[in-house]
Design a protein around this motif. Sequence first.
Motif, PDB file in Angstrom:
ATOM      1  N   LEU A   1      -0.813 -51.596  15.489  1.00 45.97           N
ATOM      2  CA  LEU A   1      -2.175 -51.049  15.551  1.00 45.97           C
ATOM      3  C   LEU A   1      -3.165 -52.153  15.885  1.00 45.97           C
ATOM      4  CD1 LEU A   1      -2.016 -48.759  12.388  1.00 45.97           C
ATOM      5  CD2 LEU A   1      -1.899 -48.061  14.792  1.00 45.97           C
TER       6      LEU A   1
ATOM      7  N   ARG B   1      -3.408 -53.069  19.394  1.00 49.65           N
ATOM      8  CA  ARG B   1      -4.081 -52.048  20.213  1.00 49.65           C
ATOM      9  C   ARG B   1      -5.530 -51.894  19.793  1.00 49.65           C
ATOM     10  NH1 ARG B   1       1.452 -50.281  19.820  1.00 49.65           N
ATOM     11  NH2 ARG B   1       2.309 -50.169  21.918  1.00 49.65           N
TER      12      ARG B   1
ATOM     13  N   GLY C   1       2.272 -46.336  15.593  1.00 53.25           N
ATOM     14  CA  GLY C   1       1.370 -46.111  16.717  1.00 53.25           C
ATOM     15  C   GLY C   1       1.573 -44.756  17.370  1.00 53.25           C
TER      16      GLY C   1
END
Lengths: 248, 259, 349
Positions: free
Chosen positions: C101, C104, C151
């Motif tokens: 995470l 991203r 994710g």
Amino acid sequence: MAGALLLVLAGCGVDSGQATETDGELGGTLTVLAAASLTDVFTDLGDQLESDHPGLDVQFTFAGSSALATQVAQGAPADVLASADEELLAAVADLGAGDPAVFAENTLVIAVPAGNPADVTGLADLADPGRTIALCATEVPCGAAAARVFDAAGLTPAPDTLEQDVRAALTKVQLGEVDAALVYATDVAAAGSTVEGIDVAEAADVVNRYPLMVLEAAPNPQAAEAFVDLVRSDAGRRALADAGFRLP
Amino acid sequence: MPAPLLVPALLGVAFLVLPLLGLLVRAPWSEIGPQLARPGVGEALRLSLVSATLATAVSLVLGVPLAWVLARSQLRGRSVLRALVTVPLVLPPVVGGVALFLVLGRQGIVGGWLYEATGFSLPFTTAAVVIAEAFVAMPFLVISVEGALRAADARFEDAAATLGADRWTTFRRVTLPLVAPGVAAGAVLCWARALGEFGATITFAGNFPGTTQTMPLAVYLTLQRDPEAAIVLSLVLLGVSLATLLLLRDRWLGRGAVR
Amino acid sequence: MSLAARVVVRRGSLQLDVELTVADGEVLAVLGPNGAGKSTVLRVLAGLLPPDGGRVVVDGDQVWDSPEEHRPAHERSLGMVFQDHLLFPHLSVTDNVAFGLRTRGVRRADARATAGDWLARVSLTGLGDRRPGQLSGGQAQRAALARALVGEPRVLLLDEPLSALDARTRLTVRAELHRHLTDYAGSAVLVTHDPVDAMALATRVVVVEDGRVVQAGTPAEVARRPRTDYVARLVGLVLLAGTAAGTTVELDGGGTVAVAEDVAGPVFVAVRPESVALYLSRPAGSPRNVWPLRLVAATPHGSVVRCDLAGEVALTADVTATSFAELGLARGAEVWASVKASEVAVYPR
């Protein structure tokens, strides 16, 4: 104990064969301990002696004068000692077969890179902070001599670096990284065309004398005398003068 | 312990430690106070520590990425590159110093241009000390870190990639922490080598108290006139470097224990 | 969501050319022996290895690999679980799970909160502050699963996820994995050499041998009708190839087998070892399949002894330890083996 330490630093022992004499002809091995600044001249003279006496093998150990004195004091089996320092030789003079005699002198000159890009003309330029100057550190002989020259001239030098020996100072001149350095005349002569020498009037009284003596314990005394004679001969004096030495 | 290992190991220890003992035994202990108080000694010590630390910092910034390229990239000619990196290890340091002149001196390829443009010349400055030390010491760091990278499991980097990390993020957040002990070991080697550096420094940076005279240079020149004082200075350098390394090691071990 | 791929890789002795399609919510098991190239397929799907040919397309229009382009791993929406979990040893379990995470762009606090939720879903509540080294093998593999799924990737890749675990842990982690795979909406590819994993977890199986797909189907089909010796051994069957005419199959290696069905042409014959009976003399009555054979090896296998037989037909028989003792068999012994025709499976080659 200082002596012991230096011996460790100097490192090498000297191996000398026994003299073999046939009908007065010189033979065996001749071992010469000589100051590093004599390397070129003495190597040539040694070659000459060997070709005059085919049975003779001349071996040199070139090193700093203090290291040589230490080797002699420690009983290194050598025949001849040629030093660049009268005081250091005096310390071992009692090991000589006769009195030491001065055979050459060396003086300090200003070395500048070929073409003298910084227009150095005399000693006063070495006191100019605007120029990049190399001197020997006062701990080593050329630095001590340089200090006496500046004292005599009443100048305070402005060096950018204090070199560990005269070769290091000269290298920086050769590379053009300093504008000038105070080095021995013989070093300038040896450096050839990459360096120009400028005589220093104030250095005339600061002279390095080179004494020479045959050692009492010389394994090959005849050959030793022959070498000393060659150094003092006209040919020897010419060779020394060519290498930048002054003759007494 | 098997004798074929124990005996050479003990001989090895003796070989490394006896010269040090020699210094300790011969040291004129009563002179330590006056020698330390001599002008220039503190300065040389400070300069040594500062320049070795800066040289290590330079080596880390340049050397860790270089080690990564050697260990991880698919670059052609990597083995040639690796051989070139180790050149300063085999080059006599004095020759290294001359080589630095040829590039960075005021007549040098790069230094000449710099001198023309700005009037600044690198040799005989403290920056030159740092450069000379980094030149000689950086290979130690590069080789340590490259070894650590090769030993580290590259599949962790694969795992990071499948989690959306690009190569730079992977390097920062996965690779570097994984090889941190190797980087630390390399930095220590590098620092120690820089601290003891003599040949390249005195050639390229020269020797002038306060700007370029580090402890090894001071020791060498003192040795010319006063070997006993030189022993004292060597021991000071040795003591300070050992103390520094032990202190750092405690800190690293303290942190490493979390593993 | 779906995954369609043709993977071509040429690496030394490995000549890999495999086609796969995985639909939404489907779990495809890639089953095969070591060195068959199954892990290479997975590395290509993950983007860790650019293929020499073929294409990888997700959702029909997202091209991950084609002769023209290669999308690197970090730009693919995927999660991957490795055999030995590969949790980052320098990060806490929570930070491991939050890693995907954070890369991203999710804020640290949010990423950690989501990671905490996922740890709860894989029953690791309260272990988030530990280092991976402080987890058991099963716990670490569950954390690795949470890290891969956090994710919500379109494609989930599992590379031998259970093979590093001991037998008991494998059972519980397999059950947990099954639960999460059932919930998972994307396309999952599971690489394994263990048929039990494939049968338990997959909705479809492809068998890869020497870089080629040799069989594909549902787990039940593959288990019932193996098409290679490797698969037959995995599912515990003896596979014989032959040509059928009527209810008799002439085996390629010599001998005949009687079958219950009327078939014709090239066929496989599959025999379950437990359906093979052994006798010291020719059995009475007249079963149609009876052969004089020689015992070449006998190995205890749980409560049965597995007997490898050679002769007219190469067979394997599982007999109970008691029967084995009563028969007094030793290596080299001559025995009669019989199988009822109705116990023999036959299907076209």
